[in-house]
Design a protein around this motif. Structure first.
Motif, PDB file in Angstrom:
ATOM      1  N   TYR A  13      46.690  22.167  -7.128  1.00 21.17           N
ATOM      2  CA  TYR A  13      46.510  23.607  -7.334  1.00 21.17           C
ATOM      3  C   TYR A  13      47.624  24.394  -6.642  1.00 21.17           C
ATOM      4  O   TYR A  13      48.161  25.357  -7.205  1.00 21.17           O
ATOM      5  N   ASP A  18      46.286  25.046 -12.155  1.00 13.90           N
ATOM      6  CA  ASP A  18      44.986  25.700 -12.023  1.00 13.90           C
ATOM      7  C   ASP A  18      43.840  24.792 -12.449  1.00 13.90           C
ATOM      8  O   ASP A  18      42.728  24.863 -11.891  1.00 13.90           O
ATOM      9  N   LEU A  22      39.699  24.184 -11.631  1.00 14.46           N
ATOM     10  CA  LEU A  22      38.845  24.830 -12.618  1.00 14.46           C
ATOM     11  C   LEU A  22      38.159  23.843 -13.560  1.00 14.46           C
ATOM     12  O   LEU A  22      37.162  24.199 -14.203  1.00 14.46           O
ATOM     13  N   CYS A  55      39.350  28.765  -4.106  1.00 16.97           N
ATOM     14  CA  CYS A  55      40.400  28.856  -5.132  1.00 16.97           C
ATOM     15  C   CYS A  55      39.794  29.106  -6.507  1.00 16.97           C
ATOM     16  O   CYS A  55      40.330  29.899  -7.300  1.00 16.97           O
ATOM     17  N   ARG A  56      38.683  28.458  -6.812  1.00 14.73           N
ATOM     18  CA  ARG A  56      38.017  28.700  -8.094  1.00 14.73           C
ATOM     19  C   ARG A  56      37.584  30.155  -8.223  1.00 14.73           C
ATOM     20  O   ARG A  56      37.692  30.755  -9.299  1.00 14.73           O
ATOM     21  N   ARG A  58      38.879  32.793  -7.250  1.00 18.66           N
ATOM     22  CA  ARG A  58      39.971  33.728  -7.547  1.00 18.66           C
ATOM     23  C   ARG A  58      40.217  33.894  -9.040  1.00 18.66           C
ATOM     24  O   ARG A  58      40.880  34.829  -9.461  1.00 18.66           O
ATOM     25  N   HIS A  59      39.679  32.972  -9.827  1.00 14.67           N
ATOM     26  CA  HIS A  59      39.864  33.033 -11.275  1.00 14.67           C
ATOM     27  C   HIS A  59      38.640  33.618 -11.984  1.00 14.67           C
ATOM     28  O   HIS A  59      38.585  33.616 -13.218  1.00 14.67           O
ATOM     29  N   GLN A  60      37.676  34.118 -11.210  1.00 15.47           N
ATOM     30  CA  GLN A  60      36.467  34.702 -11.778  1.00 15.47           C
ATOM     31  C   GLN A  60      36.512  36.222 -11.637  1.00 15.47           C
ATOM     32  O   GLN A  60      37.146  36.753 -10.725  1.00 15.47           O
ATOM     33  N   ASP A  65      31.648  35.772  -9.578  1.00 11.72           N
ATOM     34  CA  ASP A  65      32.249  34.705  -8.780  1.00 11.72           C
ATOM     35  C   ASP A  65      31.319  34.144  -7.709  1.00 11.72           C
ATOM     36  O   ASP A  65      31.731  33.367  -6.866  1.00 11.72           O
ATOM     37  N   ARG A 338      40.452  37.618  -1.292  1.00  9.71           N
ATOM     38  CA  ARG A 338      41.195  37.307  -2.504  1.00  9.71           C
ATOM     39  C   ARG A 338      42.698  37.442  -2.202  1.00  9.71           C
ATOM     40  O   ARG A 338      43.164  38.475  -1.745  1.00  9.71           O
ATOM     41  N   ARG A 341      47.869  31.775  -3.657  1.00 12.81           N
ATOM     42  CA  ARG A 341      47.561  30.379  -3.380  1.00 12.81           C
ATOM     43  C   ARG A 341      47.978  30.005  -1.964  1.00 12.81           C
ATOM     44  O   ARG A 341      49.108  30.173  -1.592  1.00 12.81           O
TER      45      ARG A 341
END
Length: 343
Positions: A13, A18, A22, A55-56, A58-60, A65, A338, A341
């Protein structure tokens, strides 16, 4: 082994992959690590699992989240207390300012458990279902009897037990789903509207168990507990066993009232087949006294006569962490972590 897999995913990651965090298998790796360690999770494992979930998150979207970010906070807080330098500075700054807040230790298991349960329903993956059950067992075992959220945790466990039993064909799994579902019902105040969720889940588990054991008692109990679309399915199922046309009438009436078109179509189709003509059950009384030809006159087996989507409880397992509508805890101010990386 699970720890090394998580570390490898974090390195990938950090290099821009990503999918390393994920992919559904990443969540299964987290679940396997947490389930194997139980309540005595080493700090190295807590750090790896917490960072992967962070880390997951941050993509929601910020409103979606919680399954990742809240357990990440629960896992990383003891790491921060032991050695703040082992975490990205943004996380350390958050804990220094807010502390753990309303997040509880069991939240480390809650988010992954619910995410894995949802994944198992979407993909029929028994591995994810088994991990969801294992994590929810830990949550229930670690929750005091006086905790107001215990009934919700028991409900989630009962529903996951039922899902896993259905996927692997486990008779013992259905037995436990019924037992835990009844525990959840007993744990709620009788006037609490949320009690309807474990009642519906228990009714479905009883109906599914009856399909495998031939227990008409289970089916009677399912009807006594059922409501809405699930009640209609159970009534139709009992009709096919006993030939009692009153059950068929009521099943059709219930499905009309709920507006569940698939279940209503199934009931009308049974009526049409058993009378040898078009579905006549829009009238108030049956047009014929002819007894139907029962397809389940012997011990039943297989799934109930309705669409797969209609056999599940009306409400999926629900998050009971800080942001849950049913929780007494308020959400933490966690948006500050947030960042870019830095696993």
């Amino acid at each position: 082994m699970e720890l090394e897999r998580l570390r490898s995913r974090l390195h990938r990651y950090a290099d821009g992959d990503d999918d390393a965090v994920l992919h559904p298998d990443a969540l299964k790796d987290v679940g396997a690590l947490l389930a194997a360690a139980g309540p005595d999770l080493p700090l190295d494992a807590a750090r790896a699992a917490g960072l992967l979930l962070w880390c997951r998150s941050r993509h929601q979207d910020e409103d979606a989240d919680h399954d990742d970010l809240i357990p990440a906070l629960a896992l990383l807080e003891p790491v921060w207390r032991a050695d703040p330098e082992r975490l990205p500075p943004e996380i350390g700054e958050f804990f220094a300012e807010f502390g753990l807040g309303p997040v509880q230790p069991t939240d480390a298991w809650q988010g992954p458990a619910l995410a894995l349960a949802a994944h198992s329903r979407a993909t029929a993956d028994p591995g994810s279902a088994a991990l969801a059950v294992a994590l929810q067992r830990l949550i229930v075992a670690a929750t005091p009897r006086e905790d107001p959220e215990l009934p919700l945790y028991l409900t989630n466990l009962a529903m996951s037990l039922q899902d896993h039993a259905e996927l692997v064909g486990s008779a013992a799994g259905f037995d436990e789903a019924v037992t835990v579902g009844r525990r959840a019902m007993a744990a709620f105040d009788p006037a609490d509207p949320r009690r309807a969720v474990p009642a519906a889940a228990t009714a479905v588990a009883l109906r599914r168990r009856s399909a495998r054991t031939g227990s008409l008692t289970d089916l009677h109990d399912a009807i006594a507990l059922g409501h809405g679309a699930n009640l209609g399915v159970a009534l139709l199922y009992r009709y096919e066993w006993t030939g009692d046309e009153a059950d068929l009438h009521e099943a059709i009436a219930v499905q009309r009232a709920t507006g569940h078109r698939t279940n209503l179509a199934a009931a009308l189709l049974v009526a049409a087949e058993d009378t040898g003509g078009p579905a006549p059950w829009t009238r108030r009384s049956p047009p014929s006294t002819r007894r139907p030809t029962h397809r389940r006159s012997s011990l039943p087996s297989g799934a109930p006569p309705c669409a797969p989507g209609s056999t599940t409880p009306p409400t999926p397992p629900t998050w009971t962490g800080p942001s849950s509508p049913g929780s007494s805890r308020s959400p933490p101010c966690h948006r500050a972590i947030r960042t870019t990386r830095r696993p």
